[in-house]
Design a protein around this motif. Structure first.
Motif, PDB file in Angstrom:
ATOM      1  N   MET B   1     -41.512  18.626  22.001  1.00 36.61           N
ATOM      2  CA  MET B   1     -40.212  19.133  22.446  1.00 36.61           C
ATOM      3  C   MET B   1     -39.868  20.420  21.685  1.00 36.61           C
ATOM      4  SD  MET B   1     -36.501  17.208  22.604  1.00 36.61           S
ATOM      5  CE  MET B   1     -36.874  16.243  21.187  1.00 36.61           C
ATOM      6  N   LEU B   2     -39.391  21.407  22.418  1.00 36.05           N
ATOM      7  CA  LEU B   2     -38.993  22.663  21.793  1.00 36.05           C
ATOM      8  C   LEU B   2     -37.761  22.407  20.934  1.00 36.05           C
ATOM      9  CD1 LEU B   2     -39.633  25.742  21.771  1.00 36.05           C
ATOM     10  CD2 LEU B   2     -37.914  25.978  23.568  1.00 36.05           C
ATOM     11  N   ALA B   3     -37.830  22.823  19.667  1.00 37.93           N
ATOM     12  CA  ALA B   3     -36.730  22.559  18.742  1.00 37.93           C
ATOM     13  C   ALA B   3     -35.578  23.533  18.970  1.00 37.93           C
ATOM     14  CB  ALA B   3     -37.235  22.676  17.312  1.00 37.93           C
ATOM     15  N   ARG B   4     -34.358  23.060  18.743  1.00 38.81           N
ATOM     16  CA  ARG B   4     -33.195  23.958  18.725  1.00 38.81           C
ATOM     17  C   ARG B   4     -33.275  24.735  17.422  1.00 38.81           C
ATOM     18  NH1 ARG B   4     -29.883  22.762  23.446  1.00 38.81           N
ATOM     19  NH2 ARG B   4     -30.418  20.623  23.978  1.00 38.81           N
ATOM     20  N   ARG B   5     -32.944  26.002  17.482  1.00 33.51           N
ATOM     21  CA  ARG B   5     -33.106  26.846  16.297  1.00 33.51           C
ATOM     22  C   ARG B   5     -31.815  27.026  15.497  1.00 33.51           C
ATOM     23  NH1 ARG B   5     -35.055  32.068  19.014  1.00 33.51           N
ATOM     24  NH2 ARG B   5     -34.973  30.984  21.017  1.00 33.51           N
ATOM     25  N   ILE B   6     -31.956  26.973  14.185  1.00 30.89           N
ATOM     26  CA  ILE B   6     -30.854  27.276  13.270  1.00 30.89           C
ATOM     27  C   ILE B   6     -31.143  28.662  12.678  1.00 30.89           C
ATOM     28  CG2 ILE B   6     -29.635  26.595  11.160  1.00 30.89           C
ATOM     29  CD1 ILE B   6     -29.292  24.589  13.448  1.00 30.89           C
ATOM     30  N   ILE B   7     -30.236  29.589  12.931  1.00 32.72           N
ATOM     31  CA  ILE B   7     -30.511  30.987  12.626  1.00 32.72           C
ATOM     32  C   ILE B   7     -29.433  31.603  11.731  1.00 32.72           C
ATOM     33  CG2 ILE B   7     -31.008  33.250  13.640  1.00 32.72           C
ATOM     34  CD1 ILE B   7     -31.589  31.732  16.301  1.00 32.72           C
ATOM     35  N   PRO B   8     -29.728  31.755  10.450  1.00 35.08           N
ATOM     36  CA  PRO B   8     -28.783  32.489   9.604  1.00 35.08           C
ATOM     37  C   PRO B   8     -28.799  33.968   9.974  1.00 35.08           C
ATOM     38  CG  PRO B   8     -30.317  31.205   8.282  1.00 35.08           C
ATOM     39  CD  PRO B   8     -30.854  31.241   9.685  1.00 35.08           C
ATOM     40  N   CYS B   9     -27.628  34.552  10.045  1.00 33.42           N
ATOM     41  CA  CYS B   9     -27.524  35.986  10.321  1.00 33.42           C
ATOM     42  C   CYS B   9     -27.056  36.686   9.062  1.00 33.42           C
ATOM     43  CB  CYS B   9     -26.527  36.241  11.441  1.00 33.42           C
ATOM     44  SG  CYS B   9     -26.284  37.992  11.733  1.00 33.42           S
ATOM     45  N   LEU B  10     -27.800  37.702   8.669  1.00 36.57           N
ATOM     46  CA  LEU B  10     -27.423  38.462   7.502  1.00 36.57           C
ATOM     47  C   LEU B  10     -26.928  39.830   7.955  1.00 36.57           C
ATOM     48  CD1 LEU B  10     -29.957  36.474   6.802  1.00 36.57           C
ATOM     49  CD2 LEU B  10     -29.801  37.556   4.576  1.00 36.57           C
ATOM     50  N   ASP B  11     -25.626  40.057   7.819  1.00 36.08           N
ATOM     51  CA  ASP B  11     -25.074  41.363   8.147  1.00 36.08           C
ATOM     52  C   ASP B  11     -25.381  42.291   6.987  1.00 36.08           C
ATOM     53  OD1 ASP B  11     -24.076  40.458  10.519  1.00 36.08           O
ATOM     54  OD2 ASP B  11     -22.041  40.115   9.775  1.00 36.08           O
ATOM     55  N   VAL B  12     -26.015  43.408   7.297  1.00 33.68           N
ATOM     56  CA  VAL B  12     -26.460  44.332   6.265  1.00 33.68           C
ATOM     57  C   VAL B  12     -25.620  45.607   6.336  1.00 33.68           C
ATOM     58  CG1 VAL B  12     -28.404  45.744   5.504  1.00 33.68           C
ATOM     59  CG2 VAL B  12     -28.812  43.423   6.327  1.00 33.68           C
ATOM     60  N   LYS B  13     -25.177  46.046   5.176  1.00 35.60           N
ATOM     61  CA  LYS B  13     -24.451  47.321   5.113  1.00 35.60           C
ATOM     62  C   LYS B  13     -24.839  47.998   3.809  1.00 35.60           C
ATOM     63  CE  LYS B  13     -19.829  49.108   6.082  1.00 35.60           C
ATOM     64  NZ  LYS B  13     -18.417  48.763   6.284  1.00 35.60           N
ATOM     65  N   ASP B  14     -25.318  49.210   3.908  1.00 30.80           N
ATOM     66  CA  ASP B  14     -25.715  49.981   2.720  1.00 30.80           C
ATOM     67  C   ASP B  14     -26.679  49.195   1.826  1.00 30.80           C
ATOM     68  OD1 ASP B  14     -24.003  51.971   3.661  1.00 30.80           O
ATOM     69  OD2 ASP B  14     -22.298  51.096   2.602  1.00 30.80           O
ATOM     70  N   GLY B  15     -27.633  48.540   2.450  1.00 30.08           N
ATOM     71  CA  GLY B  15     -28.694  47.886   1.686  1.00 30.08           C
ATOM     72  C   GLY B  15     -28.339  46.536   1.086  1.00 30.08           C
ATOM     73  N   GLN B  16     -27.149  46.010   1.399  1.00 28.06           N
ATOM     74  CA  GLN B  16     -26.770  44.695   0.872  1.00 28.06           C
ATOM     75  C   GLN B  16     -26.303  43.800   2.009  1.00 28.06           C
ATOM     76  OE1 GLN B  16     -24.983  45.286  -3.340  1.00 28.06           O
ATOM     77  NE2 GLN B  16     -26.765  44.077  -2.933  1.00 28.06           N
ATOM     78  N   VAL B  17     -26.356  42.504   1.766  1.00 24.54           N
ATOM     79  CA  VAL B  17     -25.848  41.573   2.757  1.00 24.54           C
ATOM     80  C   VAL B  17     -24.337  41.442   2.558  1.00 24.54           C
ATOM     81  CG1 VAL B  17     -25.897  39.192   3.587  1.00 24.54           C
ATOM     82  CG2 VAL B  17     -28.016  40.313   2.873  1.00 24.54           C
TER      83      VAL B  17
END
Lengths: 199, 255
Positions: B1-17
């Motif tokens: 079964m295809l797994a549901r994905r857990i996806i952290p999003c890292l917003d990047v600005k000027d080289g930092q999260v």
């Protein structure tokens, strides 16, 4: 033993290179067969469509080389599909190293197309050395819209509207439909197993 | 079964999260490579990096940090922010990104979606959509990286999803701006409406606050993945614990 990484000008070479580096596997990028002359085994990565990839392989001399080469070869994703005889993706003949054909994944009810994400392996031939340490049910990362129906050449399959060849083998030729370079520890294990295969 | 994905999003600005609330007041939460590695180790299925200021600055993301991330992590990741051309996309993919995501540039030049799909295949072309309800209608917003420049695009969200899929987008990330950063749950109504017409993978974004929110969005909106930022960066939800919980709840999840 150095792995020759066949460069067809496709985009994901960086991912495979970094994965080999993390696994401590020595490699050499090879645009032409001559550049991989000293390599003991070969990896054919792949992203993109079958027609341009086959055109590149023909132009660089790799198609001819791979048809007579006896070194262990691992095709990844599109690279695995190119090992077969024919692809419906571009209606073209492929390398013909493994019997079988590439078909479009059926758009089954309630399933999105393409098949993208982590799916579990059904291990069919657990004693094959490429699968050493890989558990039945291990998750691998798949991204593809075409597939090879699971056949007697499948070492492992996965299910997504059809039984998909996930890992294949015929003689010295191996292939993974998923991306071992992006499949966590289990994927890294496949790459290590390939690098350690006894010829 | 295809797994549901857990996806952290890292917003990047000027080289930092960084992370803001409703796209404003960004605070620095950490180093890109360090956070990428931590999330991957905790069991993230995929990572998304949004250079949130790239579109508004008129610059594109730097491949240097893309390859730094690609070197250390062994799960797929997507890079977004200011990708305006096939060359911009190629630079990120060659640096080791598995997918590229476009948002504002797609609104300015929808044909870019066709070009990217033709060049690299739909599987690496993600379209991000920032959507907010205005006058009872879901509408698309652009330039969301900068509050002073954020404005409504003249498009209805559901129409835009249909258009970009027709143009070759292989995945849609639908960010529901009214929910963003407030941790009050995903926008089930909007995501369900999007799911009904979206034949490619659909990723929910905006509003995750507790473990139950993930279960709800998978069960009720039937999305392929759920994206979240602050709850992961701030340690409010541990990805490993979240996945155990979802498995216990009967969802197909990669352990």
């Amino acid at each position: 033993m150095t792995v020759g990484l066949i460069d067809t000008g496709c985009a994901n070479l960086a991912s495979v290179r970094f994965a080999l580096e993390r696994a401590g596997i020595d490699y050499k990028v090879a645009v032409t067969p001559g550049q991989a002359g000293a390599c003991g085994r070969l990896i054919l990565p792949g992203v993109g469509a079958a027609a341009p990839a086959m055109k590149q392989l023909d132009a660089s001399g790799w198609s001819e080389q791979l048809r007579r080469d006896e070194r262990p070869l691992l095709g990844i994703c599109l690279g695995m599909q190119l090992l077969f005889e024919y692809s419906a993706e571009s209606d073209i003949a492929c390398l013909g190293l493994v019997p079988g054909e590439v078909a479009r994944l059926p758009q089954a009810d309630g399933l999105v197309w393409p098949h993208m994400g982590w799916n579990a392996l059904d291990v069919l031939q657990p004693n094959n050395a490429l699968l050493s340490g890989i558990d039945n049910g291990a998750y691998m990362y798949f991204v593809h819209g075409f597939y090879v129906p699971a056949s007697s050449f499948a070492l492992a399959s996965t299910r997504y509207g059809a039984d998909i060849s996930a890992i294949v083998n015929s003689r010295h030729v191996y292939g993974c439909q998923f991306h071992p370079e992006r499949s966590g520890e289990a994927g890294a294990r496949i790459l290590k197993n390939f690098a350690e295969l006894v010829r | 079964m295809l797994a549901r994905r857990i996806i952290p999003c890292l917003d990047v600005k000027d080289g930092q999260v960084v992370k803001g609330v409703k796209f404003r007041n960004h605070e620095v939460v950490g180093d890109i490579v360090e956070l990428a590695r931590r999330h991957a180790d905790e069991g993230a299925d995929e990572l998304v990096f949004y250079d949130i200021a790239a579109s508004t600055r008129g610059e594109t993301v730097e491949p240097a940090w893309v390859s730094a991330v690609a070197r250390v992590i062994d799960i797929p990741f997507c890079v977004a922010g200011g990708i305006k051309s096939v060359d911009d996309a190629r630079a990120r993919l060659f640096a080791g990104a598995d997918k590229i995501s476009i948002n504002t540039p797609a609104l300015q030049n929808p044909r870019l979606v066709d070009k990217l799909a033709a060049e690299f295949g739909s599987q690496c072309v993600v379209v991000g959509i920032d959507s907010r309800e205005i006058d009872g209608e879901w509408s698309v917003h652009q330039f969301t990286g900068d509050p002073d420049k954020t404005r409504r695009a003249n498009r209805r969200t559901l129409d835009w999803i249909g258009e970009v899929v027709d143009r070759g987008a292989g995945e849609i990330v639908l960010n529901c701006m009214d929910q963003d950063g407030v941790r009050d749950g995903y926008d089930i109504e909007q995501l369900s409406a999007a799911r009904a017409l979206c034949p490619t993978p659909l990723i929910a974004s905006g509003g995750a606050g507790k473990k139950e929110d993930f279960k709800t969005v998978f069960n009720q909106a039937n999305v392929d993945g759920a994206l979240a930022a602050s709850v992961f960066h701030k340690g409010l939800i541990n990805i490993g614990n979240l996945k155990s919980y979802l498995i216990d709840e009967g969802l197909g999840i990669r352990p």
